[in-house]
Design a protein around this motif. Structure first.
Motif, mmCIF file in Angstrom:
data_model
loop_
_atom_site.group_PDB
_atom_site.id
_atom_site.type_symbol
_atom_site.label_atom_id
_atom_site.label_comp_id
_atom_site.label_asym_id
_atom_site.label_seq_id
_atom_site.Cartn_x
_atom_site.Cartn_y
_atom_site.Cartn_z
ATOM 1 N N GLY A 147 0.823 -1.209 0.000
ATOM 2 C CA GLY A 147 0.000 0.000 0.000
ATOM 3 C C GLY A 147 0.853 1.253 0.000
ATOM 4 O O GLY A 147 0.544 2.240 -0.661
ATOM 5 N N ARG A 200 -3.363 -0.829 -5.134
ATOM 6 C CA ARG A 200 -4.790 -0.618 -4.878
ATOM 7 C C ARG A 200 -5.377 -1.746 -4.042
ATOM 8 O O ARG A 200 -6.314 -1.538 -3.262
ATOM 9 C CB ARG A 200 -5.472 -0.563 -6.244
ATOM 10 N N ALA A 209 -3.058 -1.531 1.629
ATOM 11 C CA ALA A 209 -3.929 -2.033 0.568
ATOM 12 C C ALA A 209 -4.957 -2.974 1.170
ATOM 13 O O ALA A 209 -4.619 -3.785 2.034
ATOM 14 C CB ALA A 209 -3.084 -2.769 -0.477
#
Lengths: 262, 353
Positions: free
Chosen positions: B74, B79, B200
């Motif tokens: 992340g 994503r 993430a």
């Protein structure tokens, strides 16, 4: 039964290697040789063939001059040689190559059975080493890479390999595709008798049509990548660093991130 | 229009941005090594960001797997982290795939198709190259192995830059299929965190059944004794000691063992009686063409350099910055081999345990 060894003719390291105007690797060099790693595969095949009651067929795809690589395979003790050559194959990528070699292996299998398909570890020019897994995927066979020994007994293929500091032995129901690690055989010189015997063996030539392949699925038009632009240039990424007490760590990091730790 | 991940419903990308899948796969025997190398994941995600919205897939098999965590990927802008657990052959070191292509490749290809990604990006270690090829085979995608970098192309697809013939040629490679699979040599690439990063989201997946019964059965496994080195001829990795060793090949042996490589010697080392004549690398000895050549305390006299000209990657360690070998080296280290080699060997061993 047959042990098939897939081999490749590569430009000699000492020659002036490069690309053609349309971005393909030049394959016309008259000093092209049998890929050194493939010699290991041929020697392994020749070594295990008598025990397996099999004969060795060296198989390659390439221009007519690739017969030279097959001739070398015969000198190393292979019994038969098959060259798949066809103008439509020029510019084949590794997927095309796998498709064509798989079709040739299937034809050899239909002619009398295939126990094992061997390849070298990697070609000296491309060095991608992915042909074995693609060939196995095409043939729907188990695949092992990095084998230091291979044997086939009663249809069972056994390989020995090094993996992360361990020695492993695996078995699978054959036939299987096995990529032989480099330097697993002694470099015995080829005798003049062997050269004479090899001369007597004809190189069988197959075309794409002989293999029942659609010419549009192979060669340059089917290639999944294109070299858009090439340039001869000094090797880049040259790094010179002065040890500040961490150079060893940085060396290890460099080796790992460049995929150089086996 | 927007593809979404089936289990977690995370959209694959925003409007006008392609989705890119970064694959992290560490077979069981290598999990610790890969886990100890967070920089590679960071570099891959950084490189992927230039191409589109990044999804990371972490393949884990029976024996563990890559240990990239959600916070880390992340931080570099991923994503989502897709955690795919696969059985059977996906856990094996390198391929040893069963019939077909292996459950790992199938899982990655399925996820790539579900997310509608244009590019699948992996590292360039042998088992990653093999996985990449099998993923490309399943997707009908173009494959570029061992790229030095990737750039956005004129459309959503990437352009990869690849060197060949010992780095003397550079090619810009484009992909003729809707999807590209690229393995990237991440050494030298930057790892740049994104501002305002958040962990993430993790999306768990279960891969399809492992390959059938036609795969490999492990029948024996043993540790390799230290010092059981491969022969010099044809070795994949060669570590050569020269005059700079002063006769002590200890660090040379140590690094060779850490790399599973062969040991060679220069004419000086052989002439001094420090090494066996059979280990002589060069014009009058053995010509080698390894993937990696490391010259330690080697000056690089021409008759030696000719013997290593075919090495794909040359690393040199020498205290003299004017040593001719540095002209051939991809990585040159001006330093003392007695410091550098043991430190590198220790770092490599740490990754194995």
């Amino acid at each position: 039964m047959t042990i098939v060894v897939c081999v490749k003719q590569v430009p000699d390291d000492a020659s002036d290697r490069g690309y053609t105007a349309d971005g393909r690797v030049r394959r016309d060099a008259d000093d092209a040789t049998l890929n050194a790693a493939d010699e290991d595969a041929v020697r392994v095949a020749v070594g295990l063939a008598p025990g397996a009651g099999a004969e060795v067929t060296v198989l390659t795809m390439g221009p007519p001059s690739a017969a030279r690589a097959l001739r070398r395979g015969l000198q190393l003790g292979a019994h038969r040689a098959v060259l798949v050559t066809d103008a439509v194959l020029a510019g084949s990528d590794v997927f095309s190559t796998a498709t064509v070699l798989a079709a040739a292996v299937r034809r050899l299998a239909a002619d009398g059975g295939v126990d094992l398909v061997l390849t070298g570890a990697a070609s000296r020019d491309a060095r991608t080493a992915v042909l074995p897994v693609l060939l196995a995927a095409e043939l729907d066979m188990p695949c092992a890479t990095g084998a230091t020994e291979a044997a086939v007994t009663g249809g069972v293929v056994r390989v020995r390999r090094r993996a992360a500091g361990r020695l492993e032995v695996h078995e699978a129901d054959g036939p299987a595709v096995v990529a032989v690690a480099t330097a697993v055989t002694d470099d015995q010189p080829v005798t003049t008798a062997a050269i004479r015997a090899a001369r007597a063996v004809p190189v069988v030539t197959w075309t794409v049509a002989d293999l029942g392949l659609d010419p549009l699925t192979v060669g340059h038009p089917a290639a999944r990548t294109r070299v858009a632009e090439v340039g001869s240039c000094p090797p880049a990424g040259r790094v010179l660093l002065v040890d500040d007490g961490t150079a060893g760590e940085r060396l290890a990091d460099y080796l790992i991130t460049n995929g150089l730790v086996p | 229009m927007t593809a979404r991940c089936t289990p977690c419903r995370i959209p694959s990308a925003g409007p006008g941005r392609p989705a890119v899948l970064v694959v992290r796969h560490a077979p069981d025997a290598l999990d610790a090594r890969s886990g100890a190398d967070p920089q590679e994941a960071a570099r891959l995600v950084t490189a992927a960001r230039a191409l589109g919205e990044v999804h990371v897939v972490r393949l884990t098999g029976a024996g563990g797997g890559a240990s990239d965590d959600a916070e880390r990927v992340g931080r570099y802008g991923a994503r989502a982290l897709h955690d795919v657990r696969v059985g059977g052959d996906a856990a094996h070191p390198r391929t040893l795939a069963g019939a077909g292509a292996g459950a790992g490749a199938a899982a990655v290809a399925d996820l790539a198709a579900a997310l509608g990604v244009t590019t699948v990006l992996l590292g360039a270690r042998p088992h990653e190259q093999e996985l990449a090829a099998l993923v490309a085979h399943r997707l009908g995608a173009g494959l570029v192995t061992g790229a030095e970098r990737v750039e956005p192309g004129p459309d959503a697809r990437p352009v990869a830059v690849r060197r060949s013939f010992a780095g003397t040629w550079a090619a810009r490679v484009t992909v003729e299929r809707p999807r590209a699979v690229v393995t990237l040599r991440t050494g030298g690439l930057p790892a740049v965190p994104v501002p305002d990063a958040a962990p993430a989201p993790v999306c768990p997946h279960v891969a399809g059944p492992p390959a059938g019964d036609r795969g490999w059965r492990l029948v024996e496994r043993a540790e390799i004794a230290t010092g059981d080195r491969p022969p010099l001829v044809g070795a994949d990795v060669v570590v050569v000691g020269g005059g700079g060793t002063g006769g002590d090949f200890g660090p040379v042996d140590e690094l060779a063992d850490a790399l599973g490589g062969a040991v060679g010697a220069t004419g000086v080392a052989v002439a001094e009686g420090w090494a066996d004549a059979a280990t002589l690398v060069g014009q009058s000895g053995v010509t080698v063409s390894p993937r990696l050549y490391v010259g330690a305390g080697v000056s690089g006299a021409v008759h030696h350099s000719n013997g290593v000209a075919a090495a794909a990657t040359v690393v040199a360690v020498n205290p003299d910055p004017q040593a001719p070998i540095f002209a051939h080296a991809h990585l040159g280290i001006v330093g003392d081999l007695f410091d550098v080699l043991p430190q590198a060997a220790a770092a490599l061993r740490r990754l194995r345990t």
